[in-house]
Design a protein around this motif. Sequence first.
Motif, PDB file in Angstrom:
ATOM      1  N   SER A   1       0.816  -1.226   0.000  1.00 56.06           N
ATOM      2  CA  SER A   1       0.000   0.000   0.000  1.00 56.06           C
ATOM      3  C   SER A   1       0.841   1.263   0.000  1.00 56.06           C
ATOM      4  O   SER A   1       0.484   2.269   0.616  1.00 56.06           O
ATOM      5  CB  SER A   1      -0.950   0.018   1.211  1.00 56.06           C
ATOM      6  OG  SER A   1      -1.786  -1.106   1.210  1.00 56.06           O
ATOM      7  N   SER A   2       1.990   1.222  -0.702  1.00 54.83           N
ATOM      8  CA  SER A   2       2.839   2.415  -0.753  1.00 54.83           C
ATOM      9  C   SER A   2       3.078   2.833  -2.191  1.00 54.83           C
ATOM     10  O   SER A   2       2.969   2.032  -3.117  1.00 54.83           O
ATOM     11  CB  SER A   2       4.190   2.141  -0.082  1.00 54.83           C
ATOM     12  OG  SER A   2       4.967   1.237  -0.849  1.00 54.83           O
ATOM     13  N   MET A   3       3.397   4.116  -2.363  1.00 53.55           N
ATOM     14  CA  MET A   3       3.727   4.639  -3.680  1.00 53.55           C
ATOM     15  C   MET A   3       4.859   5.642  -3.554  1.00 53.55           C
ATOM     16  O   MET A   3       5.159   6.136  -2.467  1.00 53.55           O
ATOM     17  CB  MET A   3       2.503   5.289  -4.348  1.00 53.55           C
ATOM     18  CG  MET A   3       2.065   6.598  -3.720  1.00 53.55           C
ATOM     19  SD  MET A   3       0.529   7.253  -4.440  1.00 53.55           S
ATOM     20  CE  MET A   3       0.962   7.330  -6.150  1.00 53.55           C
ATOM     21  N   VAL A   4       5.479   5.952  -4.702  1.00 51.56           N
ATOM     22  CA  VAL A   4       6.558   6.934  -4.751  1.00 51.56           C
ATOM     23  C   VAL A   4       6.005   8.269  -5.226  1.00 51.56           C
ATOM     24  O   VAL A   4       5.252   8.328  -6.214  1.00 51.56           O
ATOM     25  CB  VAL A   4       7.683   6.472  -5.708  1.00 51.56           C
ATOM     26  CG1 VAL A   4       8.745   7.565  -5.862  1.00 51.56           C
ATOM     27  CG2 VAL A   4       8.313   5.176  -5.198  1.00 51.56           C
ATOM     28  N   LEU A   5       6.346   9.345  -4.534  1.00 54.88           N
ATOM     29  CA  LEU A   5       6.031  10.691  -4.988  1.00 54.88           C
ATOM     30  C   LEU A   5       7.260  11.262  -5.677  1.00 54.88           C
ATOM     31  O   LEU A   5       8.360  11.249  -5.114  1.00 54.88           O
ATOM     32  CB  LEU A   5       5.633  11.594  -3.811  1.00 54.88           C
ATOM     33  CG  LEU A   5       4.409  11.171  -2.999  1.00 54.88           C
ATOM     34  CD1 LEU A   5       4.118  12.214  -1.921  1.00 54.88           C
ATOM     35  CD2 LEU A   5       3.181  10.976  -3.883  1.00 54.88           C
ATOM     36  N   THR A   6       7.107  11.749  -6.899  1.00 55.47           N
ATOM     37  CA  THR A   6       8.230  12.355  -7.601  1.00 55.47           C
ATOM     38  C   THR A   6       8.338  13.835  -7.221  1.00 55.47           C
ATOM     39  O   THR A   6       7.392  14.432  -6.705  1.00 55.47           O
ATOM     40  CB  THR A   6       8.086  12.218  -9.118  1.00 55.47           C
ATOM     41  OG1 THR A   6       6.945  12.958  -9.551  1.00 55.47           O
ATOM     42  CG2 THR A   6       7.906  10.772  -9.516  1.00 55.47           C
ATOM     43  N   THR A   7       9.493  14.415  -7.529  1.00 51.98           N
ATOM     44  CA  THR A   7       9.786  15.750  -6.985  1.00 51.98           C
ATOM     45  C   THR A   7      10.117  16.787  -8.051  1.00 51.98           C
ATOM     46  O   THR A   7      10.552  17.886  -7.714  1.00 51.98           O
ATOM     47  CB  THR A   7      10.962  15.664  -5.989  1.00 51.98           C
ATOM     48  OG1 THR A   7      12.126  15.183  -6.673  1.00 51.98           O
ATOM     49  CG2 THR A   7      10.635  14.717  -4.839  1.00 51.98           C
ATOM     50  N   GLY A   8       9.906  16.473  -9.328  1.00 55.36           N
ATOM     51  CA  GLY A   8      10.227  17.430 -10.379  1.00 55.36           C
ATOM     52  C   GLY A   8       9.225  18.569 -10.452  1.00 55.36           C
ATOM     53  O   GLY A   8       8.023  18.377 -10.254  1.00 55.36           O
ATOM     54  N   ASN A   9       9.735  19.779 -10.755  1.00 58.21           N
ATOM     55  CA  ASN A   9       8.844  20.937 -10.879  1.00 58.21           C
ATOM     56  C   ASN A   9       8.515  21.213 -12.346  1.00 58.21           C
ATOM     57  O   ASN A   9       9.074  20.592 -13.260  1.00 58.21           O
ATOM     58  CB  ASN A   9       9.481  22.160 -10.223  1.00 58.21           C
ATOM     59  CG  ASN A   9      10.806  22.541 -10.866  1.00 58.21           C
ATOM     60  OD1 ASN A   9      10.840  22.962 -12.024  1.00 58.21           O
ATOM     61  ND2 ASN A   9      11.905  22.400 -10.129  1.00 58.21           N
TER      62      ASN A   9
END
Length: 546
Positions: free
Chosen positions: A425-433
């Motif tokens: 139940s986990s996911m990755v959040l990306t950080t690009g603007n």
Amino acid sequence: MLSLRVALAQINTTVGDLDGNRARILEAARRAAEQGVDLVAFPELAITGYPPEDQLLRSSFIEAARESLERLAEEAKGLPALIVGCVEFDRHLYNSAAVLHDGEIVAMYHKQHLPNYGVFDEDRYFTAGDIPLVCTIAGVEVGITICEDAWYPAGPISDEAVAGARVIVNINSSPFYARKTSDRERMLATRAADNTVALVYVNQVGGQDELVFDGNSLVFDAQGQVVARGASMAEDLVVVDLPIEAIVQRQLHDSRLRRMREAGEHMPADEVFVSEEPYAPDRPALAPSSVEATDWLAETYDALVVGTRDYVLKSGFERVFIAVSGGIDSAIVAAIAVDALGADAVTGVSLPSRYSSEGSIGDAVDLAKRLGIALISMPIEPIHDVTLGTLADEFGSEDAGTAGENVQSRIRGLLMMALSNHTPSSMVLTTGNKSEYACGYATLYGDMVGGFAVIKDVPKTLVWQLARYRNTVSEVIPVASIEKPPSAELRPNQLDSDSLPAYEVLDPIIEAYVEDDLSLETIVALGHDEATVKRVIDMVNRNEYK
């Protein structure tokens, strides 16, 4: 004095969750009934959630939505009249507003202006209605419209005003973008004043995929003055008394509606009687209440929090991983994630390479401590060294350039996705603007890897503003992350400015070209350097595939 007590139920629906949406509607309706309201208005397509998109091409979904509406009508028997956004199929499919009363669906309005621009695609699914609707509710004539109907000076609002409406209810699923709130408020005030009606604007709140709905429901008097306001970025139940005699008196003094009626310059409206008496004649007076408009920067930050929270939770996830580099982008994403989900649901991952500075590594640790999140440290040097060795015959002994730099980003993407796949139940959040994504200053299968790009629509200059704003609430972002020159740290002494124009120059050009669709010549005429504009446009066009 005759008055109409109206409740604006600013709720957070979920697309496809027919049972959950109906339960939310009923709960709000019951709370409104306790305050003696005559009418409760709910957002556009509240039954299905907005936007239901291609679910509307499934007859089974349309039938289930109708059954849910009918069940809602039965369960709401004994409550005040409800205006609920729904779909109706009558040879064609309509975006509709149902009026529910005494266990029945007593009237139905079909949206007349279907937006088909930007994020909207309603022409793909719906047929436009063409008949205005005025219902008598608690002895007061109430016109009903839906969202885009209000954005046209001539249309359903003026038709219903000419037909005798004292109050216009406009139900909405109007998405947020920065600084939209004041534009919308100005337009709605004009509609109310021009048509000499009280205008009740109720909006959805919450995130749905890439959209965020801001709430900010509003009530205007017949002079276009705001008399009640809903919360920004939060569910709310706004209750207000509308003095009908004052509206009638103002209409008597305004000859425009009378002249329009005499000239026949309107579409005749369906007129439906719902009720004559107030829902609760002996109701107590309302306590004074007021909600101030939210500053645009705070509201933009809140929108990112709401969008992240609802995307993660509505998609069935419980926790997230974020690669924290010590830079400003990953810092603001981590802060947003903690505000959205709580510190226990966020894990930071430090992935230093041979080029990562001690300052950046320390800033990532400092950020995790300030936010109270777990931090995993996974240096990538062993994998990086083996990978370069594997590629040595192809890359040769010379500097491998961008391809060599991107190896590091792709190793990080691999590790981040491995953590996510391994953790239920986990996911990755990306950080690009937005500035980086627009110009291609991001790596496919590297730092672009993840389930949700939190700041994909946030230019770099706004990232800095948001970070400084967030630190006024509590100082969670290290000052060094805000103040140091931005760098991907994929080679020695690297800075973003080696590859991109200064962000203060870049961001206005991106906005002009991508958002405003302006030509090179027009952008140059705004005062930008021609060579820089050409360079930015070339980068945007070449990297569109990303």
